[in-house]
Design a protein around this motif. Structure first.
Motif, PDB file in Angstrom:
ATOM      1  N   UNK A   1       0.831  -1.204   0.000  1.00  0.00           N
ATOM      2  CA  UNK A   1       0.000   0.000   0.000  1.00  0.00           C
ATOM      3  C   UNK A   1       0.864   1.252   0.000  1.00  0.00           C
ATOM      4  N   UNK A   2       0.221   2.394  -0.139  1.00  0.00           N
ATOM      5  CA  UNK A   2       0.902   3.684  -0.036  1.00  0.00           C
ATOM      6  C   UNK A   2       0.711   4.272   1.369  1.00  0.00           C
ATOM      7  N   UNK A   3       0.225   3.450   2.289  1.00  0.00           N
ATOM      8  CA  UNK A   3      -0.059   3.908   3.645  1.00  0.00           C
ATOM      9  C   UNK A   3       1.206   3.950   4.487  1.00  0.00           C
ATOM     10  N   UNK A   4       1.165   4.717   5.568  1.00  0.00           N
ATOM     11  CA  UNK A   4       2.336   4.800   6.442  1.00  0.00           C
ATOM     12  C   UNK A   4       2.506   3.495   7.225  1.00  0.00           C
ATOM     13  N   UNK A   5       3.726   3.189   7.532  1.00  0.00           N
ATOM     14  CA  UNK A   5       4.030   1.969   8.281  1.00  0.00           C
ATOM     15  C   UNK A   5       3.330   1.950   9.639  1.00  0.00           C
ATOM     16  N   UNK A   6       3.404   3.040  10.436  1.00  0.00           N
ATOM     17  CA  UNK A   6       2.720   3.003  11.737  1.00  0.00           C
ATOM     18  C   UNK A   6       1.211   2.779  11.619  1.00  0.00           C
ATOM     19  N   UNK A   7       0.592   3.367  10.609  1.00  0.00           N
ATOM     20  CA  UNK A   7      -0.854   3.197  10.423  1.00  0.00           C
ATOM     21  C   UNK A   7      -1.203   1.744  10.166  1.00  0.00           C
TER      22      UNK A   7
ATOM     23  N   UNK B   1     -10.272   2.485  10.361  1.00  0.00           N
ATOM     24  CA  UNK B   1      -9.486   3.218   9.376  1.00  0.00           C
ATOM     25  C   UNK B   1     -10.216   4.477   8.892  1.00  0.00           C
ATOM     26  N   UNK B   2      -9.436   5.509   8.629  1.00  0.00           N
ATOM     27  CA  UNK B   2      -9.999   6.751   8.086  1.00  0.00           C
ATOM     28  C   UNK B   2     -10.368   6.554   6.617  1.00  0.00           C
ATOM     29  N   UNK B   3     -11.045   7.519   6.061  1.00  0.00           N
ATOM     30  CA  UNK B   3     -11.384   7.480   4.640  1.00  0.00           C
ATOM     31  C   UNK B   3     -10.143   7.389   3.770  1.00  0.00           C
ATOM     32  N   UNK B   4      -9.088   8.102   4.158  1.00  0.00           N
ATOM     33  CA  UNK B   4      -7.832   8.068   3.400  1.00  0.00           C
ATOM     34  C   UNK B   4      -7.227   6.667   3.401  1.00  0.00           C
ATOM     35  N   UNK B   5      -7.285   6.009   4.533  1.00  0.00           N
ATOM     36  CA  UNK B   5      -6.762   4.643   4.637  1.00  0.00           C
ATOM     37  C   UNK B   5      -7.594   3.694   3.782  1.00  0.00           C
ATOM     38  N   UNK B   6      -8.908   3.837   3.844  1.00  0.00           N
ATOM     39  CA  UNK B   6      -9.779   2.989   3.021  1.00  0.00           C
ATOM     40  C   UNK B   6      -9.493   3.205   1.530  1.00  0.00           C
ATOM     41  N   UNK B   7      -9.257   4.444   1.134  1.00  0.00           N
ATOM     42  CA  UNK B   7      -8.901   4.727  -0.258  1.00  0.00           C
ATOM     43  C   UNK B   7      -7.571   4.069  -0.627  1.00  0.00           C
ATOM     44  N   UNK B   8      -6.610   4.108   0.298  1.00  0.00           N
ATOM     45  CA  UNK B   8      -5.317   3.465   0.060  1.00  0.00           C
ATOM     46  C   UNK B   8      -5.449   1.962  -0.110  1.00  0.00           C
ATOM     47  N   UNK B   9      -6.301   1.348   0.688  1.00  0.00           N
ATOM     48  CA  UNK B   9      -6.532  -0.093   0.563  1.00  0.00           C
ATOM     49  C   UNK B   9      -7.226  -0.415  -0.756  1.00  0.00           C
ATOM     50  N   UNK B  10      -8.210   0.413  -1.116  1.00  0.00           N
ATOM     51  CA  UNK B  10      -8.936   0.189  -2.372  1.00  0.00           C
ATOM     52  C   UNK B  10      -8.011   0.332  -3.576  1.00  0.00           C
ATOM     53  N   UNK B  11      -7.075   1.252  -3.507  1.00  0.00           N
ATOM     54  CA  UNK B  11      -6.116   1.439  -4.598  1.00  0.00           C
ATOM     55  C   UNK B  11      -5.159   0.254  -4.681  1.00  0.00           C
TER      56      UNK B  11
END
Length: 71
Positions: free
Chosen positions: A25-31, A43-53
């Motif tokens: 993913x493009x998410x941060x390691x700590x997240x 997860x926040x909306x941004x995290x959900x978008x990162x997972x979907x991508x």
């Protein structure tokens, strides 16, 4: 009723470690590690978008669940 994240369940089903999930993913390691270790974190909306991508063949049902028995 309580919402829980299923990130560890999702990773396990895909044969991914927390590290491999993070690298996918493009998410941060700590997240990623926080969500992986604690299903009560939502997860926040941004995290959900990162997972979907990162996993376009999945839906939010793959990462979240309702615990109807929780207070």
């Amino acid at each position: 009723m309580k919402v829980l994240n299923r990130l560890k369940e999702f990773a396990d089903a895909k044969g991914l470690t927390a590290y491999a999930l993070w690298k996918s993913t493009s998410l941060s390691e700590p997240t990623v590690y926080r969500l992986y270790k604690d299903p009560s974190l939502i997860p926040s909306g941004k995290v959900l978008e990162g997972l979907a991508t990162a996993f376009p063949d999945t839906t939010p049902n793959d990462w979240l669940k309702f615990d109807r028995d929780a207070a």
